[in-house]
Design a protein around this motif. Structure first.
Motif, PDB file in Angstrom:
ATOM      1  N   SER A 229      45.945 104.619 -25.629  1.00 28.41           N
ATOM      2  CA  SER A 229      45.383 105.751 -24.865  1.00 28.41           C
ATOM      3  C   SER A 229      44.600 106.735 -25.732  1.00 28.41           C
ATOM      4  N   GLY A 230      44.968 106.824 -27.023  1.00 32.97           N
ATOM      5  CA  GLY A 230      44.356 107.837 -27.894  1.00 32.97           C
ATOM      6  C   GLY A 230      45.065 109.178 -27.797  1.00 32.97           C
ATOM      7  N   TYR A 231      46.142 109.230 -26.963  1.00 32.04           N
ATOM      8  CA  TYR A 231      46.896 110.480 -26.797  1.00 32.04           C
ATOM      9  C   TYR A 231      48.375 110.222 -27.095  1.00 32.04           C
ATOM     10  N   ASP A 232      49.242 111.178 -26.757  1.00 29.97           N
ATOM     11  CA  ASP A 232      50.662 111.032 -27.070  1.00 29.97           C
ATOM     12  C   ASP A 232      51.273 109.800 -26.410  1.00 29.97           C
ATOM     13  N   GLY A 233      52.324 109.284 -27.040  1.00 30.33           N
ATOM     14  CA  GLY A 233      53.108 108.217 -26.422  1.00 30.33           C
ATOM     15  C   GLY A 233      54.031 108.836 -25.385  1.00 30.33           C
ATOM     16  N   PHE A 234      54.103 108.242 -24.196  1.00 29.82           N
ATOM     17  CA  PHE A 234      54.873 108.828 -23.092  1.00 29.82           C
ATOM     18  C   PHE A 234      55.447 107.734 -22.205  1.00 29.82           C
ATOM     19  N   TYR A 235      56.445 108.106 -21.429  1.00 32.65           N
ATOM     20  CA  TYR A 235      56.979 107.180 -20.419  1.00 32.65           C
ATOM     21  C   TYR A 235      57.320 107.975 -19.172  1.00 32.65           C
ATOM     22  N   MET A 236      57.076 107.389 -17.992  1.00 29.87           N
ATOM     23  CA  MET A 236      57.507 108.041 -16.752  1.00 29.87           C
ATOM     24  C   MET A 236      57.869 106.974 -15.722  1.00 29.87           C
ATOM     25  N   ALA A 237      58.951 107.232 -14.984  1.00 29.37           N
ATOM     26  CA  ALA A 237      59.383 106.306 -13.936  1.00 29.37           C
ATOM     27  C   ALA A 237      59.593 107.097 -12.653  1.00 29.37           C
ATOM     28  N   LEU A 238      59.115 106.539 -11.534  1.00 31.21           N
ATOM     29  CA  LEU A 238      59.277 107.190 -10.228  1.00 31.21           C
ATOM     30  C   LEU A 238      60.327 106.429  -9.409  1.00 31.21           C
ATOM     31  N   LEU A 239      61.351 107.153  -8.962  1.00 25.48           N
ATOM     32  CA  LEU A 239      62.417 106.574  -8.142  1.00 25.48           C
ATOM     33  C   LEU A 239      62.469 107.321  -6.817  1.00 25.48           C
ATOM     34  N   GLU A 240      62.832 106.623  -5.757  1.00 25.57           N
ATOM     35  CA  GLU A 240      62.940 107.279  -4.439  1.00 25.57           C
ATOM     36  C   GLU A 240      64.358 107.151  -3.937  1.00 25.57           C
ATOM     37  N   LYS A 241      64.874 108.239  -3.340  1.00 25.25           N
ATOM     38  CA  LYS A 241      66.230 108.212  -2.804  1.00 25.25           C
ATOM     39  C   LYS A 241      66.212 107.657  -1.376  1.00 25.25           C
TER      40      LYS A 241
ATOM     41  N   GLN B  25      62.613 102.525 -20.132  1.00 22.17           N
ATOM     42  CA  GLN B  25      62.947 101.641 -19.012  1.00 22.17           C
ATOM     43  C   GLN B  25      64.398 101.166 -19.056  1.00 22.17           C
ATOM     44  N   GLU B  26      64.974 101.023 -20.261  1.00 19.59           N
ATOM     45  CA  GLU B  26      66.387 100.587 -20.341  1.00 19.59           C
ATOM     46  C   GLU B  26      67.319 101.643 -19.738  1.00 19.59           C
ATOM     47  N   GLN B  27      66.999 102.924 -19.947  1.00 24.82           N
ATOM     48  CA  GLN B  27      67.804 104.010 -19.350  1.00 24.82           C
ATOM     49  C   GLN B  27      67.705 103.957 -17.828  1.00 24.82           C
ATOM     50  N   VAL B  28      66.492 103.744 -17.326  1.00 23.60           N
ATOM     51  CA  VAL B  28      66.264 103.700 -15.876  1.00 23.60           C
ATOM     52  C   VAL B  28      67.005 102.505 -15.263  1.00 23.60           C
ATOM     53  N   ASN B  29      66.916 101.347 -15.921  1.00 24.22           N
ATOM     54  CA  ASN B  29      67.609 100.149 -15.417  1.00 24.22           C
ATOM     55  C   ASN B  29      69.121 100.345 -15.366  1.00 24.22           C
ATOM     56  N   LYS B  30      69.645 100.984 -16.435  1.00 22.36           N
ATOM     57  CA  LYS B  30      71.103 101.244 -16.486  1.00 22.36           C
ATOM     58  C   LYS B  30      71.516 102.175 -15.356  1.00 22.36           C
ATOM     59  N   PHE B  31      70.676 103.201 -15.135  1.00 25.12           N
ATOM     60  CA  PHE B  31      70.969 104.161 -14.072  1.00 25.12           C
ATOM     61  C   PHE B  31      70.960 103.465 -12.704  1.00 25.12           C
ATOM     62  N   LEU B  32      69.941 102.654 -12.448  1.00 25.36           N
ATOM     63  CA  LEU B  32      69.824 101.968 -11.156  1.00 25.36           C
ATOM     64  C   LEU B  32      70.995 101.017 -10.894  1.00 25.36           C
ATOM     65  N   ALA B  33      71.588 100.518 -11.981  1.00 23.23           N
ATOM     66  CA  ALA B  33      72.727  99.598 -11.832  1.00 23.23           C
ATOM     67  C   ALA B  33      74.049 100.350 -11.673  1.00 23.23           C
ATOM     68  N   SER B  34      74.019 101.690 -11.885  1.00 27.50           N
ATOM     69  CA  SER B  34      75.259 102.482 -11.819  1.00 27.50           C
ATOM     70  C   SER B  34      75.562 102.908 -10.380  1.00 27.50           C
ATOM     71  N   GLU B  35      76.730 103.515 -10.184  1.00 19.67           N
ATOM     72  CA  GLU B  35      77.169 103.981  -8.862  1.00 19.67           C
ATOM     73  C   GLU B  35      76.156 104.981  -8.284  1.00 19.67           C
ATOM     74  N   SER B  36      75.779 106.005  -9.088  1.00 14.61           N
ATOM     75  CA  SER B  36      74.834 107.040  -8.605  1.00 14.61           C
ATOM     76  C   SER B  36      73.460 106.459  -8.336  1.00 14.61           C
ATOM     77  N   GLY B  37      73.087 105.456  -9.118  1.00 14.24           N
ATOM     78  CA  GLY B  37      71.740 104.898  -9.007  1.00 14.24           C
ATOM     79  C   GLY B  37      71.546 103.994  -7.808  1.00 14.24           C
ATOM     80  N   LYS B  38      72.657 103.610  -7.171  1.00 15.68           N
ATOM     81  CA  LYS B  38      72.556 102.680  -6.025  1.00 15.68           C
ATOM     82  C   LYS B  38      71.818 103.309  -4.838  1.00 15.68           C
ATOM     83  N   ASP B  39      71.769 104.651  -4.805  1.00 15.92           N
ATOM     84  CA  ASP B  39      71.063 105.337  -3.711  1.00 15.92           C
ATOM     85  C   ASP B  39      69.554 105.352  -3.926  1.00 15.92           C
ATOM     86  N   PHE B  40      69.094 104.881  -5.093  1.00 17.06           N
ATOM     87  CA  PHE B  40      67.674 104.994  -5.433  1.00 17.06           C
ATOM     88  C   PHE B  40      66.965 103.647  -5.473  1.00 17.06           C
TER      89      PHE B  40
END
Length: 402
Positions: A389-401, A361-376
């Motif tokens: 979960s009992g399964y692998d550790g994972f992360y996913m974020a959905l962004l819309e342009k 989430q820190e990567q996503v937040n940084k991106f959203l605050a950047s010039e390129s991320g402003k479109d999302f």
């Protein structure tokens, strides 16, 4: 349990390659299993599981055995003796094993089990990092990541249904059960080699962890769209996307490694997925050509892999803190550059098999605050921890342009 000399020697040879020659555990085990044609499935599983167990618990066993790296063959035998003693296996009278202080081993085990970095067998830096990023959840998470991962299959819906696959496997003496909340997944009730089955050869399934199966669904793909899978690798998620699109539309599967895309081509043929076009990323031009062209972009980013330690236990010893700093920089660059392929109104998923907020989430937040991320716009994200979960550790974020 009686120990067989040729099997134990294979284990020692394997450990020597992993610990002293820097080889990857999965590759070493694959090679060991071809060593003797006379071995049955029980022999092979003894070799594979013992190697993985000793790799997983290396720090704990080395501490109990009072040996330090580099491990000579004599030291590897001592690690093996610790493994066997803790399992209640009577050690044979072989000259390699020598005298094993059984009571002392058990006493040391009880003592060290009170200290997390020994109990969970991890490097100091990893223990500190996990605690600083996950707080109280780290204890449960690293404990879960030290368990052997279950075997989970993803039904290839281009060729069959989950129920039909379950029956086809049963015909080949493989028992499996569906998992609540994962529409295409089947979990084996006991470990078996599924790659020799007719069902596999016919492309009815892929081996894919349940958490990993969530990613393609998160991307919300529709038949007929143009999708770019930017870090496709050998294509586990690409093939899932193809099935969700019912083979309609176009998937451009990109990677910097040509050999991985070659493997993807082979898997796509077996799966009957015809709408995948592999493309090697040779320069920034390959990305620029696709600016504003994709309905959906998946960035399954390179990461520390801390969420998949249960299936790659040797990563605990190969991973270095410097690598983490480097990979975070790479993740930020990939997000910055690859996000430009999404067309207005299109969607982007950023995913990792890491449990660390600094890669997620820190990567996503940084991106959203950047010039390129402003479109999302941020739509939603999902954090999957192994102990929950009992399964692998994972992360996913959905962004819309916009």
């Amino acid at each position: 349990m009686r120990l067989h000399r040729n099997l134990v020697f294979a284990v020692i040879d394997g450990l020597n390659e992993i610990f002293n020659e820097g080889e990857y555990a999965d590759k070493v085990v694959q090679k060991l299993l071809k060593r003797d044609k006379r071995w049955g499935s029980r022999d092979r599983s003894f070799v594979a599981e013992t190697v993985y167990e000793i790799v997983r618990w290396k720090r704990l066993y080395a501490e109990i055995a009072e040996v330090k790296e580099p491990f000579s063959r004599e030291k590897l035998w001592r690690l093996f003796a610790v493994w066997a003693t803790l399992r209640g296996i009577t050690l044979p009278d072989w000259k390699q094993i020598g005298h094993t202080p059984t009571r002392r081993i058990k006493g040391r085990f009880d003592e060290l089990s009170k200290i997390r970095k020994f109990k969970e067998s991890i490097p100091d830096w990893m223990d500190e990092l996990g605690e600083s990023e996950l707080g109280k959840k780290w204890e449960k998470e690293i404990h879960a990541l030290n368990k052997q991962a279950p075997v989970v299959l993803r039904t290839n819906t281009l060729k069959t249904t989950r129920d039909k696959l379950k029956h086809a496997l049963l015909d080949e003496n493989i028992d499996s059960e569906s998992i609540k909340g994962y529409s295409e997944a089947l979990q084996l009730t006991e470990r078996k080699n599924v790659f020799t089955t007719q069902a596999f050869k016919n492309g009815l399934f892929e081996v894919q962890d349940a958490s990993s199966q969530l990613v393609a669904n998160f991307l919300d793909v529709q038949p007929g769209q143009r999708i770019v899978d930017t870090c496709a690798g050998a294509g586990g998620k690409t093939l899932h996307i193809a099935a969700l699109m019912q083979n309609k539309g176009q998937i451009i599967a990109m990677d910097i490694y040509a050999n991985k895309l070659k493997e993807l081509k082979r898997r796509a043929r077996r799966a009957g997925a015809h709408n995948i076009e592999p493309r090697v990323i040779e320069s920034t031009k390959d990305i620029k050509k696709l600016h504003n062209k994709a309905d959906r972009v998946l960035i399954d980013a390179p990461c520390s892999g801390l969420g998949v330690l249960s299936r790659n236990p040797d990563a605990k010893w190969k991973l270095q803190p410097e690598f983490l700093d480097k990979i975070r920089k790479t993740q930020a660059e990939i997000l910055e550059n690859y996000s430009k392929m999404v067309k207005p109104g299109g969607k982007l998923v950023y995913a990792t098999c890491s449990i660390l907020p600094s890669e997620n989430q820190e990567q996503v937040n940084k991106f959203l605050a950047s010039e390129s991320g402003k479109d999302f716009t941020f739509k939603k994200d999902k954090k999957v921890l192994s102990h929950e979960s009992g399964y692998d550790g994972f992360y996913m974020a959905l962004l819309e342009k916009k």
